[in-house]
Design a protein around this motif. Structure first.
Motif, PDB file in Angstrom:
ATOM      1  N   SER A 203       0.242   3.832  -6.943  1.00  0.00           N
ATOM      2  CA  SER A 203       0.349   3.202  -7.616  1.00  0.00           C
ATOM      3  C   SER A 203       0.645   3.881  -8.894  1.00  0.00           C
ATOM      4  CB  SER A 203      -0.683   1.876  -8.219  1.00  0.00           C
ATOM      5  OG  SER A 203      -2.076   3.261  -8.903  1.00  0.00           O
ATOM      6  N   SER A 204       0.815   4.767  -9.377  1.00  0.00           N
ATOM      7  CA  SER A 204       1.655   5.313 -10.899  1.00  0.00           C
ATOM      8  C   SER A 204       2.556   5.993 -10.245  1.00  0.00           C
ATOM      9  CB  SER A 204       0.259   6.610 -10.921  1.00  0.00           C
ATOM     10  OG  SER A 204       0.177   7.444 -10.418  1.00  0.00           O
ATOM     11  N   GLY A 205       2.783   6.195  -9.294  1.00  0.00           N
ATOM     12  CA  GLY A 205       3.844   7.124  -8.950  1.00  0.00           C
ATOM     13  C   GLY A 205       4.410   8.655  -8.819  1.00  0.00           C
ATOM     14  N   GLY A 206       3.012   9.236  -9.950  1.00  0.00           N
ATOM     15  CA  GLY A 206       2.531  10.231 -10.070  1.00  0.00           C
ATOM     16  C   GLY A 206       3.231  10.342 -12.111  1.00  0.00           C
TER      17      GLY A 206
ATOM     18  N   PHE B 240       5.252  -8.443  -4.418  1.00  0.00           N
ATOM     19  CA  PHE B 240       5.749  -8.166  -2.612  1.00  0.00           C
ATOM     20  C   PHE B 240       4.857  -7.026  -3.307  1.00  0.00           C
ATOM     21  CE2 PHE B 240       9.084 -11.381  -2.811  1.00  0.00           C
ATOM     22  CZ  PHE B 240       8.500 -11.715  -1.345  1.00  0.00           C
ATOM     23  N   PRO B 241       3.261  -6.438  -2.369  1.00  0.00           N
ATOM     24  CA  PRO B 241       3.218  -4.906  -2.257  1.00  0.00           C
ATOM     25  C   PRO B 241       4.019  -4.050  -1.580  1.00  0.00           C
ATOM     26  CG  PRO B 241       2.410  -6.428  -0.838  1.00  0.00           C
ATOM     27  CD  PRO B 241       3.022  -7.612  -1.474  1.00  0.00           C
ATOM     28  N   GLY B 242       4.339  -2.638  -2.204  1.00  0.00           N
ATOM     29  CA  GLY B 242       5.264  -2.078  -1.497  1.00  0.00           C
ATOM     30  C   GLY B 242       7.373  -1.928  -1.932  1.00  0.00           C
ATOM     31  N   ARG B 243       7.282  -2.881  -1.221  1.00  0.00           N
ATOM     32  CA  ARG B 243       8.424  -3.081  -1.572  1.00  0.00           C
ATOM     33  C   ARG B 243       9.181  -4.242  -0.491  1.00  0.00           C
ATOM     34  NH1 ARG B 243      12.499   0.514   2.693  1.00  0.00           N
ATOM     35  NH2 ARG B 243      11.403  -0.146   4.726  1.00  0.00           N
ATOM     36  N   VAL B 244      10.254  -5.153  -0.973  1.00  0.00           N
ATOM     37  CA  VAL B 244      11.011  -6.308  -0.395  1.00  0.00           C
ATOM     38  C   VAL B 244      12.557  -6.293   0.368  1.00  0.00           C
ATOM     39  CG1 VAL B 244      11.493  -7.065  -2.584  1.00  0.00           C
ATOM     40  CG2 VAL B 244      11.077  -8.993  -0.815  1.00  0.00           C
ATOM     41  N   GLU B 245      12.338  -6.328   1.266  1.00  0.00           N
ATOM     42  CA  GLU B 245      13.721  -6.364   1.428  1.00  0.00           C
ATOM     43  C   GLU B 245      14.892  -7.105   1.501  1.00  0.00           C
ATOM     44  OE1 GLU B 245      14.932  -4.337   4.673  1.00  0.00           O
ATOM     45  OE2 GLU B 245      12.429  -3.680   4.799  1.00  0.00           O
ATOM     46  N   ARG B 246      15.945  -6.644   1.081  1.00  0.00           N
ATOM     47  CA  ARG B 246      16.947  -6.979   0.104  1.00  0.00           C
ATOM     48  C   ARG B 246      17.118  -8.802   0.862  1.00  0.00           C
ATOM     49  NH1 ARG B 246      20.787  -3.444  -3.523  1.00  0.00           N
ATOM     50  NH2 ARG B 246      19.748  -1.682  -3.662  1.00  0.00           N
ATOM     51  N   VAL B 247      18.076  -8.754   1.423  1.00  0.00           N
ATOM     52  CA  VAL B 247      17.778  -9.920   2.549  1.00  0.00           C
ATOM     53  C   VAL B 247      16.641 -10.810   2.357  1.00  0.00           C
ATOM     54  CG1 VAL B 247      18.098 -10.953   4.976  1.00  0.00           C
ATOM     55  CG2 VAL B 247      18.490  -8.989   4.249  1.00  0.00           C
TER      56      VAL B 247
ATOM     57  N   ALA C  83      11.587  -2.522  -4.355  1.00  0.00           N
ATOM     58  CA  ALA C  83      10.585  -1.444  -5.579  1.00  0.00           C
ATOM     59  C   ALA C  83      10.237  -1.939  -6.765  1.00  0.00           C
ATOM     60  CB  ALA C  83      10.095  -0.579  -4.624  1.00  0.00           C
ATOM     61  N   PHE C  84       8.640  -2.844  -6.981  1.00  0.00           N
ATOM     62  CA  PHE C  84       8.421  -2.342  -8.086  1.00  0.00           C
ATOM     63  C   PHE C  84       7.887  -0.851  -8.741  1.00  0.00           C
ATOM     64  CE2 PHE C  84       6.128  -3.665 -12.254  1.00  0.00           C
ATOM     65  CZ  PHE C  84       6.815  -3.879 -12.897  1.00  0.00           C
ATOM     66  N   ARG C  85       8.103  -0.563  -9.941  1.00  0.00           N
ATOM     67  CA  ARG C  85       8.340   1.034 -10.274  1.00  0.00           C
ATOM     68  C   ARG C  85       6.343   0.975 -10.472  1.00  0.00           C
ATOM     69  NH1 ARG C  85       8.349   3.302 -15.604  1.00  0.00           N
ATOM     70  NH2 ARG C  85       8.749   0.853 -15.870  1.00  0.00           N
TER      71      ARG C  85
END
Length: 188
Positions: free
Chosen positions: A102-105, A149-156, A186-188
């Motif tokens: 969740s923090s990306g480090g 969106f959890p994780g990532r969302v496709e651009r399409v 993805a949302f950071r």
């Protein structure tokens, strides 16, 4: 006065200025003035700033660009690794893997998440909302959609739902709130 003070010092000094990306115009002018005179001083000027969201027009870019290369060292800090987060999370009620995911480090987010037993600390919520508030309206709306969106969302899929314009996407990516991952965001 400050320049005279540093010129008169007998021992070397360290001046630390954190979060310079939020500095006002007067503070940036002072840092520019001191930075251009570093050869004359027994001073180490340590500036910290977040590079994400620092576009070409940001006033700090001029200050950084005009620092003399001979007296300037730039260090870009990498995010904490999963192993580093695990070490910090020892003895805490939080999963190191979950905190890392969740923090990306990001050290700020890691420390804030580890400071509470569960949930999202108000400090993290405030930091993210402040980053969102600095975006133009269209980029902010795009970032908010992607955050759903959890994780990532496709651009399409995002294009079908929202049809974001290129300027909004560029601004959201430049801010660091959105991260491009191939054909997804993805949302950071």
């Amino acid at each position: 006065e400050l320049l005279r003070h540093f010129r008169e010092l007998r021992a070397p000094a360290l001046l630390v200025v954190e979060d310079v990306h939020w500095a006002d115009t007067g503070s940036l002018e002072l840092l520019h003035y001191l930075g251009r005179r570093m050869r004359e001083l027994r001073l180490m000027l340590l500036l910290t700033y977040r590079h994400a969201g620092l576009d070409a027009e940001h006033p700090l870019q001029r200050v950084l660009g005009e620092l003399p290369p001979a007296t300037t060292l730039r260090l870009q800090l990498a995010p904490l690794s999963l192993q580093a987060v695990a070490r910090l999370a020892r003895g805490r009620s939080r999963s190191a893997e979950a905190v890392f995911a969740s923090s990306g480090g990001n050290p700020f987010y890691v420390s804030e998440l580890l400071a509470v037993p569960e949930g999202l600390p108000q400090s993290v919520r405030d930091a993210v909302l402040a980053d969102l508030a600095r975006l133009p309206a269209a980029a902010r709306a795009l970032a908010q959609w992607v955050s759903l969106f959890p994780g990532r969302v496709e651009r399409v899929l995002l294009a079908a739902l929202l049809a974001p314009d290129a300027a909004a996407l560029d601004a959201a990516l430049a801010s660091g709130l959105l991260v491009a991952d191939g054909a997804a965001l993805a949302f950071r």
